[in-house]
Design a protein around this motif. Structure first.
Motif, PDB file in Angstrom:
ATOM      1  N   ARG A  13      40.650  50.778  38.853  1.00  0.00           N
ATOM      2  CA  ARG A  13      40.620  52.128  40.066  1.00  0.00           C
ATOM      3  C   ARG A  13      39.637  52.919  39.907  1.00  0.00           C
ATOM      4  O   ARG A  13      38.957  53.294  40.703  1.00  0.00           O
ATOM      5  N   ALA A  14      39.572  53.397  38.668  1.00  0.00           N
ATOM      6  CA  ALA A  14      38.626  54.703  38.428  1.00  0.00           C
ATOM      7  C   ALA A  14      37.147  54.119  38.559  1.00  0.00           C
ATOM      8  O   ALA A  14      36.246  54.827  39.136  1.00  0.00           O
ATOM      9  N   MET A  15      36.856  52.702  38.210  1.00  0.00           N
ATOM     10  CA  MET A  15      35.522  52.347  38.565  1.00  0.00           C
ATOM     11  C   MET A  15      35.313  52.124  39.878  1.00  0.00           C
ATOM     12  O   MET A  15      34.091  52.400  40.272  1.00  0.00           O
ATOM     13  N   GLU A  16      36.437  51.614  40.441  1.00  0.00           N
ATOM     14  CA  GLU A  16      36.068  51.511  42.136  1.00  0.00           C
ATOM     15  C   GLU A  16      35.659  53.123  42.877  1.00  0.00           C
ATOM     16  O   GLU A  16      34.882  53.054  43.703  1.00  0.00           O
ATOM     17  N   ILE A  17      36.439  54.248  42.411  1.00  0.00           N
ATOM     18  CA  ILE A  17      36.254  55.247  42.885  1.00  0.00           C
ATOM     19  C   ILE A  17      34.732  55.731  42.430  1.00  0.00           C
ATOM     20  O   ILE A  17      34.058  56.275  43.179  1.00  0.00           O
ATOM     21  N   PHE A  18      34.417  55.676  41.322  1.00  0.00           N
ATOM     22  CA  PHE A  18      33.050  56.250  40.795  1.00  0.00           C
ATOM     23  C   PHE A  18      31.844  55.379  41.697  1.00  0.00           C
ATOM     24  O   PHE A  18      31.049  55.998  42.079  1.00  0.00           O
ATOM     25  N   VAL A  19      32.008  54.095  41.814  1.00  0.00           N
ATOM     26  CA  VAL A  19      31.068  53.259  42.737  1.00  0.00           C
ATOM     27  C   VAL A  19      31.126  53.732  44.169  1.00  0.00           C
ATOM     28  O   VAL A  19      30.115  54.051  44.596  1.00  0.00           O
ATOM     29  N   ARG A  79      29.850  44.871  37.984  1.00  0.00           N
ATOM     30  CA  ARG A  79      29.819  43.602  37.470  1.00  0.00           C
ATOM     31  C   ARG A  79      31.358  43.346  37.141  1.00  0.00           C
ATOM     32  O   ARG A  79      31.736  42.366  37.478  1.00  0.00           O
ATOM     33  N   ILE A  80      31.946  44.279  36.625  1.00  0.00           N
ATOM     34  CA  ILE A  80      33.359  44.175  36.123  1.00  0.00           C
ATOM     35  C   ILE A  80      34.117  44.121  37.352  1.00  0.00           C
ATOM     36  O   ILE A  80      35.196  43.061  37.610  1.00  0.00           O
ATOM     37  N   LEU A  81      33.957  44.701  38.513  1.00  0.00           N
ATOM     38  CA  LEU A  81      34.776  44.670  39.594  1.00  0.00           C
ATOM     39  C   LEU A  81      34.542  43.349  40.339  1.00  0.00           C
ATOM     40  O   LEU A  81      35.381  42.696  41.005  1.00  0.00           O
ATOM     41  N   ALA A  82      33.387  42.817  40.454  1.00  0.00           N
ATOM     42  CA  ALA A  82      32.848  41.506  40.772  1.00  0.00           C
ATOM     43  C   ALA A  82      33.807  40.484  40.288  1.00  0.00           C
ATOM     44  O   ALA A  82      34.281  39.618  40.691  1.00  0.00           O
ATOM     45  N   ASP A  83      33.693  40.522  38.800  1.00  0.00           N
ATOM     46  CA  ASP A  83      34.492  39.551  37.816  1.00  0.00           C
ATOM     47  C   ASP A  83      35.820  39.414  38.152  1.00  0.00           C
ATOM     48  O   ASP A  83      36.588  38.667  38.552  1.00  0.00           O
ATOM     49  N   LEU A  84      36.437  40.946  38.529  1.00  0.00           N
ATOM     50  CA  LEU A  84      37.817  40.825  38.761  1.00  0.00           C
ATOM     51  C   LEU A  84      38.100  40.487  40.046  1.00  0.00           C
ATOM     52  O   LEU A  84      39.214  39.589  40.172  1.00  0.00           O
ATOM     53  N   ASP A  85      37.214  40.406  40.942  1.00  0.00           N
ATOM     54  CA  ASP A  85      37.236  39.943  42.482  1.00  0.00           C
ATOM     55  C   ASP A  85      37.495  38.331  42.406  1.00  0.00           C
ATOM     56  O   ASP A  85      38.488  37.619  43.149  1.00  0.00           O
ATOM     57  N   ASP A  86      36.328  38.034  41.538  1.00  0.00           N
ATOM     58  CA  ASP A  86      36.424  36.414  41.372  1.00  0.00           C
ATOM     59  C   ASP A  86      37.680  35.706  40.709  1.00  0.00           C
ATOM     60  O   ASP A  86      37.868  34.658  41.270  1.00  0.00           O
ATOM     61  N   SER A  87      37.996  36.468  39.657  1.00  0.00           N
ATOM     62  CA  SER A  87      39.079  35.922  38.894  1.00  0.00           C
ATOM     63  C   SER A  87      40.577  36.120  39.935  1.00  0.00           C
ATOM     64  O   SER A  87      41.310  34.888  39.724  1.00  0.00           O
ATOM     65  N   GLU A  88      40.627  37.129  40.669  1.00  0.00           N
ATOM     66  CA  GLU A  88      41.761  37.195  41.499  1.00  0.00           C
ATOM     67  C   GLU A  88      41.827  36.094  42.719  1.00  0.00           C
ATOM     68  O   GLU A  88      42.746  35.496  43.094  1.00  0.00           O
ATOM     69  N   GLN A  89      40.226  35.519  42.922  1.00  0.00           N
ATOM     70  CA  GLN A  89      40.443  34.934  44.221  1.00  0.00           C
ATOM     71  C   GLN A  89      40.694  33.321  43.651  1.00  0.00           C
ATOM     72  O   GLN A  89      41.198  32.567  44.298  1.00  0.00           O
ATOM     73  N   GLN A  90      40.179  33.311  42.291  1.00  0.00           N
ATOM     74  CA  GLN A  90      40.281  31.667  41.899  1.00  0.00           C
ATOM     75  C   GLN A  90      41.910  31.544  41.525  1.00  0.00           C
ATOM     76  O   GLN A  90      42.508  30.432  41.988  1.00  0.00           O
ATOM     77  N   ILE A  91      42.667  32.558  41.247  1.00  0.00           N
ATOM     78  CA  ILE A  91      44.180  32.474  41.112  1.00  0.00           C
ATOM     79  C   ILE A  91      44.769  32.254  42.254  1.00  0.00           C
ATOM     80  O   ILE A  91      45.794  31.382  42.653  1.00  0.00           O
ATOM     81  N   ALA A  92      44.315  33.124  43.154  1.00  0.00           N
ATOM     82  CA  ALA A  92      44.940  32.964  44.535  1.00  0.00           C
ATOM     83  C   ALA A  92      44.813  31.655  45.353  1.00  0.00           C
ATOM     84  O   ALA A  92      45.306  30.826  46.153  1.00  0.00           O
ATOM     85  N   ASP A  93      43.348  30.937  44.984  1.00  0.00           N
ATOM     86  CA  ASP A  93      43.045  29.710  45.520  1.00  0.00           C
ATOM     87  C   ASP A  93      43.928  28.660  45.084  1.00  0.00           C
ATOM     88  O   ASP A  93      43.903  27.398  45.623  1.00  0.00           O
ATOM     89  N   GLN A  94      44.532  28.632  44.006  1.00  0.00           N
ATOM     90  CA  GLN A  94      45.661  27.685  43.372  1.00  0.00           C
ATOM     91  C   GLN A  94      46.473  27.355  44.279  1.00  0.00           C
ATOM     92  O   GLN A  94      47.330  26.353  44.134  1.00  0.00           O
ATOM     93  N   GLY A  95      47.004  28.479  45.230  1.00  0.00           N
ATOM     94  CA  GLY A  95      48.181  28.080  46.190  1.00  0.00           C
ATOM     95  C   GLY A  95      47.497  27.543  47.477  1.00  0.00           C
ATOM     96  O   GLY A  95      48.379  27.259  48.401  1.00  0.00           O
ATOM     97  N   LEU A  96      46.207  27.466  47.819  1.00  0.00           N
ATOM     98  CA  LEU A  96      45.459  26.609  48.967  1.00  0.00           C
ATOM     99  C   LEU A  96      45.476  25.294  48.513  1.00  0.00           C
ATOM    100  O   LEU A  96      45.032  24.772  47.340  1.00  0.00           O
TER     101      LEU A  96
END
Length: 301
Positions: A13-19, A79-96
């Motif tokens: 969250r802190a990184m998101e605010i800084f960006v 980079r970290i926020l993008a990786d986090l988004d990708d990881s969450e999307q991959q996990i969410a996709d397991q239910g699709l």
């Protein structure tokens, strides 16, 4: 809310605010983007700098200017926020419903009843790659050789999940041309004078079951050709080669158009094979398996 955010120690969250502060150019604009007050954004940046021990931003009344350390942190944060988004999307996709779906079906039933449905299924679920194998060999679903197998008749106690797709009755058939030359059997015993086409996967002598006056009985049949699937036997019968006893699904079209004629229906024992979709069930059932089985249940009945 602001205090909770500041004191939460949420580095993402802190990184998101800084960006947001860098991208928007001011604490007030960044606050509007992330749902915080300008002072909460400022405190979040202060905490990052205090934790790292370096200054990341040069503040002025007109702009926020990142230092060299700030630019390095900005690059890492993106980079970290993008990786986090990708990881969450991959996990969410397991239910699709997506990924490779391996299907095993018997040769005749698969060609006549399953394959005609696959185009509609593929249109409904474009992210699923359908991988179908038509074979009369028994694949080991529990060992991962297929995601879904379509099976006939009683099922072994394997721990697999089975869902009923329908049922198939047996029917004795012959072509009008064959009957015109060889005669039409009126009772089951008349079949002994005919060329009866059989399946080749039974080691014992082929027998056909019948029912008369409530009593079940069987007769051994002999013929000039054996095959491993009902579709082939139906084709041979349609060519006038002989009489066959097959699953009704494999000759439904030929019966409807008169190419084949049902025989001895008064003596049909009513033996019916249940058709099931078999798969490894449980809480982690892939969505692609679930939607395919549901699709078969809806469209095969």
């Amino acid at each position: 809310m602001d205090a909770k955010v500041i004191e939460s120690g949420d580095r993402a969250r802190a990184m998101e605010i800084f960006v947001a502060a860098i991208d928007r150019g001011s604490f007030s604009a960044a606050g509007r983007a992330v749902g915080l007050t300008p002072s909460a954004v400022s405190r979040a940046v202060d905490r990052i700098e205090a934790r790292l021990g370096v200054r990341l931003l040069l503040r002025s009344t007109r702009a926020l200017t990142p230092t060299a350390e700030g630019l390095a942190y900005l690059q890492a944060a993106r980079r970290i926020l993008a990786d986090l988004d990708d990881s969450e999307q991959q996990i969410a996709d397991q239910g699709l419903p997506r990924g490779r779906l391996r299907i095993s079906a018997a040769l005749s039933h698969g060609r006549l009843c399953v394959v005609p449905l696959l185009g509609r299924f593929a249109q409904a679920y474009p992210h699923i790659l359908v991988d179908i194998a038509l074979t009369d060999a028994l694949v080991d679903v529990a060992a991962g050789q297929a995601d879904v197998a379509i099976r006939f008749g009683p099922l072994a106690d394997s721990g697999l999940t089975a869902r009923r797709l329908g049922e198939s009755r047996r029917v004795i058939i012959a072509s009008p041309d064959y009957l015109g030359g060889a005669g039409t059997p009126r009772v089951p015993e008349d079949l002994h004078g005919h060329n009866c086409l059989n399946f080749n996967f039974r080691r014992s002598e082929p027998v056909w079951p019948f029912m008369r006056d409530g009593e079940a009985f069987s007769l051994a049949m002999k013929g000039s050709i054996e095959a491993n699937n009902g579709e082939t036997l139906g084709q041979l019968a349609a060519q006038g080669v002989g009489i066959a006893r097959v699953g009704a699904f494999s000759v439904a079209q030929e019966i409807a158009n008169g190419t084949l004629v049902p025989l001895l229906e008064d003596y049909n024992p009513g033996d019916v094979e249940q058709i099931n979709a078999v798969f490894v069930g449980g809480a982690n059932l892939p969505a692609r398996v679930r939607v395919f089985v549901d699709f078969l249940i809806e469209h095969m009945r």
